[in-house]
Enzyme design. Structure first.
Site, PDB file in Angstrom:
ATOM      1  N   THR A 128       0.791  -1.231   0.000  1.00 29.00           N
ATOM      2  CA  THR A 128       0.000   0.000   0.000  1.00 29.00           C
ATOM      3  C   THR A 128       0.829   1.290   0.000  1.00 29.00           C
ATOM      4  O   THR A 128       1.933   1.326   0.569  1.00 29.00           O
ATOM      5  CB  THR A 128      -0.906   0.008   1.258  1.00 29.00           C
ATOM      6  OG1 THR A 128      -1.445   1.328   1.438  1.00 29.00           O
ATOM      7  CG2 THR A 128      -0.158  -0.354   2.525  1.00 29.00           C
ATOM      8  N   TYR A 152      -1.662   0.374  10.948  1.00 25.90           N
ATOM      9  CA  TYR A 152      -1.915  -0.361   9.688  1.00 25.90           C
ATOM     10  C   TYR A 152      -0.671  -0.316   8.802  1.00 25.90           C
ATOM     11  O   TYR A 152      -0.211  -1.350   8.299  1.00 25.90           O
ATOM     12  CB  TYR A 152      -3.110   0.277   8.971  1.00 25.90           C
ATOM     13  CG  TYR A 152      -3.302  -0.165   7.537  1.00 25.90           C
ATOM     14  CD1 TYR A 152      -3.919  -1.364   7.215  1.00 25.90           C
ATOM     15  CD2 TYR A 152      -2.866   0.649   6.471  1.00 25.90           C
ATOM     16  CE1 TYR A 152      -4.095  -1.761   5.888  1.00 25.90           C
ATOM     17  CE2 TYR A 152      -3.040   0.260   5.150  1.00 25.90           C
ATOM     18  CZ  TYR A 152      -3.657  -0.945   4.858  1.00 25.90           C
ATOM     19  OH  TYR A 152      -3.829  -1.332   3.545  1.00 25.90           O
ATOM     20  N   LYS A 156       1.770  -3.318   7.490  1.00 27.67           N
ATOM     21  CA  LYS A 156       1.948  -3.572   6.052  1.00 27.67           C
ATOM     22  C   LYS A 156       3.423  -3.469   5.648  1.00 27.67           C
ATOM     23  O   LYS A 156       3.851  -4.103   4.687  1.00 27.67           O
ATOM     24  CB  LYS A 156       1.103  -2.594   5.240  1.00 27.67           C
ATOM     25  CG  LYS A 156      -0.388  -2.944   5.194  1.00 27.67           C
ATOM     26  CD  LYS A 156      -0.658  -4.058   4.182  1.00 27.67           C
ATOM     27  CE  LYS A 156      -2.139  -4.343   4.015  1.00 27.67           C
ATOM     28  NZ  LYS A 156      -2.413  -5.389   3.025  1.00 27.67           N
TER      29      LYS A 156
END
Ligand code: NAP
Ligand code: G4F
Length: 363
Positions: A128, A152, A156
């Site tokens: 991402t 998050y 990731k």
């Protein structure tokens, strides 16, 4: 050649589009689902029953379930899309997010190794643009330094590095697509774009009074999810396993998205004020339709994402301009206008039926 794809996160926005895309290419498509007390398979319901479409129970927090499905399916390609994908939620559930979005990636890689498929199975990891976080340059490309700015993004980042590690340590074909925000009519309703298009449709049809948002000045590079799943596939067809930035190369603010969505729903907005006092007024009536609420501000927010898709364009032949920003917003607003209209029609039928039952017109 056997083409067997395993998609984790098949019930999500991307998983559902990717399943359709791969079925169209003649793949046997297998997907993992989780048990839930309510039906959450709306996005893939139309695929169930097709002979080359199969679902299996597995959870990224449970290595045994992953090993079981990998050994049974023996996929030639794995698309690891499963994740706790909401940035704001990751501040409330950081441990769960780390387990699924970081260790979960390791579990998938290890399952492939332990099932003896390291030489035959290619793995795509859903990485991402959030890795760039508190951005250190604009626009961002494959060489831009990472600065994750949420639980998050930190999780990731582990996923990104463990994929690179398995590629180098075990010579596995595994790579990350560093995807910038991509949206669609199937986007979850708490992500900002879908929250806006649904609210615009409801407000335009008299079903909602106001929309509350957080940081209106946040900038994103928004693309269409249907175009992005094609790129996931292209990444795995590339001769060598490499990481790619996938983006449109065009940036807009949340405020601009909001203005355009309301315009397509038939309402022209005028934004006045600043920060928490900023409001979106209906230009025709002066009524306040959009307000800013501190509830939707994040402890740390990523505010300047803008991708450079040069490598994907040159090496994969992917077209980042296939769906414009304006087309994307229109697709989403049209779908939500139709959805709200159907809901209203359903309510009307129910009201009529109740009235007829009461009056004894129908029994
Ligand atoms: P999404 O709609 O939120 O879908 C997430 C999927 O992951 C759902 O199928 C969900 O299943 C599944 N899942 C969640 N926790 C799981 C667990 N513990 N075990 C197994 N499955 C689990 O997300 P999306 O927008 O399609 O995104 C797909 C992937 O790309 C995610 O990894 C996301 O982080 C990443 N990504 C998305 C974007 C974007 O803009 N959309 C950009 C960059 C990267 P349930 O239905 O059971 O909840
Ligand atoms: O739509 P968002 O929640 O998406 P965000 O945080 O960019 O994350 C999405 O894209 C990532 C790729 O960059 C994916 F990795 C991730 O899985 C997910 O799909 O928020 C976008 C921006 C943020 O700056 C947020 O602060 O919109 C701002 N915003 C303003 N008001 C809001 C709101 N976001 C949400 N969700 N809700 C609001 O009311």
């Amino acid at each position: 050649m056997r083409k067997v794809a395993l998609i984790t996160g098949i019930t999500g926005q991307d998983g559902s589009f990717l399943a359709e895309f791969l079925l169209g290419k003649g793949y046997d498509v297998h997907g993992t689902i989780r048990r839930s007390s309510v039906d959450y398979r709306e996005r893939i319901a139309h695929l169930e029953g097709q002979p080359n479409f199969h679902l299996h129970y597995a959870d990224l927090g449970d290595s045994m379930s992953i090993i079981q499905v990998v050994s049974k399916v023996k996929p030639t390609e794995i698309y690891n899309l499963a994740a706790q994908s909401h940035v704001q939620v990751s501040f409330d559930s950081p441990e769960f997010t780390a387990d699924v979005d970081a260790t979960g990636v390791l579990r998938v890689l290890e399952a492939v190794r332990q099932c003896g498929l390291a030489d035959s199975c290619r793995i795509y990891q859903a990485s991402t643009s959030e890795l760039y976080g508190k951005v250190e340059e604009v626009p961002q490309n494959e060489n831009t330094p990472f600065h994750p700015y949420s639980p998050y993004a930190v999780a990731k980042l582990y996923g990104y590095w463990i994929v690179k590690e398995y590629r180098e340590a075990y010579n596995m074909y595994c790579c990350s697509g560093i995807l910038f925000n991509h949206e669609s009519e199937r986007r979850g309703e708490t992500f900002v774009t879908r929250k806006i298009t649904l609210a615009a449709a409801r407000i335009a049809q008299g079903k909602q009074e106001k929309l509350y948002l957080g940081n209106l000045s946040s900038l994103r590079d928004w693309g269409y999810a249907k175009d992005y799943v094609e790129c996931m596939w292209l990444i795995l067809q590339h001769e060598t396993p490499e990481d790619f930035v996938i983006a449109t190369g065009v940036q807009h603010s949340v405020r601009e998205f909001c203005y355009l969505a309301f315009k397509y729903a038939g309402i022209e907005l005028e934004f006045r004020g600043e920060g928490l006092d900023e409001k979106g007024h209906d230009k025709a009536t002066g009524k306040v339709l959009v307000e800013v609420s501190e509830d939707f501000y994040r402890p740390t927010d990523v505010v300047n994402l803008w991708g450079d898709p040069t490598k994907a364009k040159a090496e994969l032949g992917w077209d980042p301009g296939k769906t414009s920003f304006e087309q994307l917003v229109k697709i989403m607003v049209d779908a939500d206008m139709a959805k709200v209209a159907v809901e209203r029609a359903g309510e009307q039928v129910k009201m009529n039926l109740e009235e007829y039952l009461e009056k004894g017109i129908v029994k």
